[in-house]
Design a protein around this motif. Sequence first.
Motif, short mmCIF file in Angstrom:
data_model
loop_
_atom_site.label_atom_id
_atom_site.label_comp_id
_atom_site.label_asym_id
_atom_site.label_seq_id
_atom_site.Cartn_x
_atom_site.Cartn_y
_atom_site.Cartn_z
N ILE A 78 6.74 4.74 -1.30
CA ILE A 78 5.19 3.93 -0.17
C ILE A 78 6.12 2.94 -0.36
O ILE A 78 6.17 1.68 0.01
N ASP A 79 5.46 2.40 1.46
CA ASP A 79 6.15 1.36 2.83
C ASP A 79 4.40 1.47 1.98
O ASP A 79 3.67 1.11 3.40
N GLY A 80 3.49 0.07 1.99
CA GLY A 80 2.10 -0.39 1.62
C GLY A 80 1.77 -0.52 2.83
O GLY A 80 0.80 -1.02 3.19
N ASP A 81 2.83 -1.57 3.66
CA ASP A 81 2.48 -2.49 5.11
C ASP A 81 2.54 -2.09 6.14
O ASP A 81 1.96 -2.33 6.97
N ASN A 82 3.52 -0.55 5.94
CA ASN A 82 3.47 0.04 7.34
C ASN A 82 2.67 1.71 7.24
O ASN A 82 2.60 1.81 8.28
N GLY A 83 2.54 2.03 6.60
CA GLY A 83 0.95 2.80 5.92
C GLY A 83 1.91 4.14 5.99
O GLY A 83 2.22 5.25 7.19
N ARG A 130 -4.29 -1.28 -3.83
CA ARG A 130 -3.12 -2.12 -4.14
C ARG A 130 -2.20 -2.78 -3.54
O ARG A 130 -1.39 -3.72 -3.07
N VAL A 131 -1.86 -1.21 -2.89
CA VAL A 131 -0.73 -1.36 -2.46
C VAL A 131 -0.59 -0.80 -0.95
O VAL A 131 -0.02 -1.59 -0.06
N TYR A 132 -1.27 -0.16 -0.39
CA TYR A 132 -1.43 0.18 1.14
C TYR A 132 -2.61 -1.70 1.22
O TYR A 132 -3.73 -1.97 1.23
N LYS A 133 -1.83 -2.00 2.55
CA LYS A 133 -2.27 -3.41 3.35
C LYS A 133 -2.74 -3.26 5.02
O LYS A 133 -2.58 -3.77 5.17
N THR A 134 -2.86 -1.38 4.62
CA THR A 134 -3.08 -0.84 6.07
C THR A 134 -3.74 0.69 5.74
O THR A 134 -3.88 1.16 4.53
N TYR A 135 -3.84 1.33 7.38
CA TYR A 135 -4.57 2.57 6.13
C TYR A 135 -3.91 3.34 6.00
O TYR A 135 -2.64 3.60 6.33
N ASP A 136 -4.15 3.96 4.59
CA ASP A 136 -3.68 4.67 3.99
C ASP A 136 -3.20 6.20 4.54
O ASP A 136 -3.66 6.90 5.06
N PRO A 137 -1.78 7.08 5.00
CA PRO A 137 -1.67 7.86 5.86
C PRO A 137 -2.54 8.98 5.61
O PRO A 137 -2.30 9.90 6.53
N ARG A 138 -2.47 9.20 3.91
CA ARG A 138 -2.84 10.61 3.76
C ARG A 138 -4.96 10.35 4.57
O ARG A 138 -4.96 11.34 4.13
N ALA A 139 -4.87 9.72 3.94
CA ALA A 139 -6.16 9.55 4.72
C ALA A 139 -6.55 10.25 6.54
O ALA A 139 -7.48 10.32 6.84
N LYS A 140 -6.30 9.26 6.67
CA LYS A 140 -5.37 10.19 8.29
C LYS A 140 -5.74 11.78 8.40
O LYS A 140 -6.08 11.99 9.02
N ILE A 154 -7.74 -4.91 4.41
CA ILE A 154 -8.82 -3.36 3.38
C ILE A 154 -9.66 -2.41 4.48
O ILE A 154 -9.94 -2.85 4.91
N TYR A 155 -8.72 -1.62 4.47
CA TYR A 155 -8.43 0.32 5.09
C TYR A 155 -9.21 1.06 3.88
O TYR A 155 -8.96 0.90 2.81
N PRO A 156 -9.29 2.00 4.68
CA PRO A 156 -9.15 3.59 4.03
C PRO A 156 -8.61 4.22 3.65
O PRO A 156 -7.08 3.98 3.74
N ASN A 157 -9.00 4.34 1.68
CA ASN A 157 -7.71 4.87 1.13
C ASN A 157 -8.02 6.24 1.63
O ASN A 157 -9.33 7.18 1.65
#
Length: 378
Positions: free
Chosen positions: A21-26, A259-269, A308-311
Motif C-alpha cells: 500500500i502506498d497511502g499517500d499516492n493511493g 489510517r494508511v490512505y491519505k488520499t482516495y482509496d483506490p478500491r473505492a474508485k 480524509i477521503y472515501p475508503n
Amino acid sequence: MSQISRGLENVFIKTTALTYIDGDNGILRYGGFDIDDLVEHTSFEEVIHLMLYGDLPTKVQLQRLKTSLNEAYEIPQQVIDTIYSLPRESDAIGMMETAFSALSSIYGEMWNKNTNKETAIKLIAKASTVTANVLRAKEGKKPVIPESSDSFARSFLSASFARTPTNDEVKAMDAALILYADHEVPASTTAALVTSSTLSDMYSCVVAALAALKGPLHGGAAEEAFKQFLEIGEPERTEEWFKKKILEEKSRLMGFGHRVYKTYDPRAKIFKRYAQKLSERSNEARKYFEIALKVEELGIEKFAEKHIYPNTDFFSGVVFYSLGFPVYMFTSLFALSRTLGWTAHVIEYVEDQHRLIRPRALYIGPLKREVIPIELRG
Ligand SMILES: CC(=O)SCCNC(=O)CCNC(=O)[C@H](O)C(C)(C)COP(=O)(O)OP(=O)(O)OC[C@H]1O[C@@H](n2cnc3c(N)ncnc32)[C@H](O)[C@@H]1OP(=O)(O)O
Ligand SMILES: O=C([O-])CC(=O)C(=O)O
C-alpha cells in the motif's frame, strides 16, 4: 521512558510479500499487481493462487485450485444446524463467528507446512457455505451447500439466492471478492496474527479476525455508510442531513477516512464504477447511488484538507445492495473475501516469521500499596 504507539500506528509487525500500500499516492498492489489490473483481468480464484502460492496460476494450476474449492464446500451437518438454531435476528457476523468456532472444533488441526495452503483453500470454500447459509437462515430459507461451478462468485451467489445469477452479477461479486481480499495488517488481520502467534489453529484465527472486523471503525463501516444513505432517503435531502449530522453534531462520516490512505482509496474508485453500473438496474439502488455521490462531494469538500477521503466501504454497499443483499450482510461479504488475506497472512507469519506476539503495557498505577483488611477500610 518507553515509547507508546497509540493504535500501533506506524508499528511494523511483519514483513509481507502479499500486499503493498502506498497511502499517500493511493496505490494498492497484491504481489506486485495493481488492484485495477487484477479486477479487470483476473478472477478471485486467480488471486487466491497469487496470495497463497506467490504468483498468478497457469490454466492447469487454476483448474486444480477450482476443483479443490468445489470439493470443499461441504460443511458438517452439525455446523449447518448450529447456524440455523440461532435466532433469525442474530447479528450476521456473530453467526459467522459461531459457525467458525464450530468448524475450529472439528478442523482445528496443527500447523503443517505441507498442508497449510490446502487448509486455507478448504477454509475459504467453507466460508462461502457459512456466509450463504447465514443469509438463508436469517431470511428463513432452507440450508444450501454451494454447487460446483466455473466460478467461486457464481457458486456463492447461486447458493445465497437459489437462482442462477447473471454474468454481470457474477463479475461484480468477483470484483468485490478481489477488492476486499487483503489489505496488509488492518485490525482484523492483526487479531488473526496475534492468535496464530500462539500456534492456535487457522479456523480460530478467523474467529478472532471476524470479531475485530465487525466493529464500525473497520469492516462494519460498509453497513454504517449505507445506513447513512438510507437515513437521507432522497438525494435532495443530502445537504440538510450533512449539515446537521456531520457539521453540527460532528458525527463521523462513515466510509470516509483511513489510517494508511491519505488520499482516495483506490478500491473505492473501482467500487464506485461497479456501483454506478449495477445501480442502473433498479430505481431504489440508483437513488442510493445518487445520494452516495452527493455525500461524497460534500465529504471531500469538508475533509480533503485533513486528508480524509472515501475508503473502500463507501460505495461497496451500493454494489451489494444492487446485487440483492440485505444491509446486515455487508460485513459478512467483506469477511468472506478477507478469509483469503487472513489465512495468507497467518501462513506467511507462522511459516517464515513466527514468534509469540506479546507486547507490553507501561504501568502507570500506584507503585506499591499496603493491603488494609476489609474490616478496617472505612
Ligand atoms: C475497511 C476499513 O476498515 S476502512 C475504514 C472504515 N471505517 C470507517 O469508514 C469509519 C469512519 N472512519 C474513521 O473512523 C477513521 O477514519 C478511521 C478509524 C478509519 C481511521 O482513523 P485514524 O487513523 O485512527 O484517525 P483518528 O480516528 O485518530 O482520527 C484523526 C482525525 O480525523 C478525524 N476523522 C477521521 N475519520 C473521520 C471521519 N470519517 N469523519 C470525520 N472525521 C474523521 C478525527 O475526528 C480526528 O480529528 P481530530 O484530529 O480533529 O480529533
Ligand atoms: O487497512 C485498514 O486499516 C482497513 C482496510 O482498509 C481494510 O482492511 O481493507
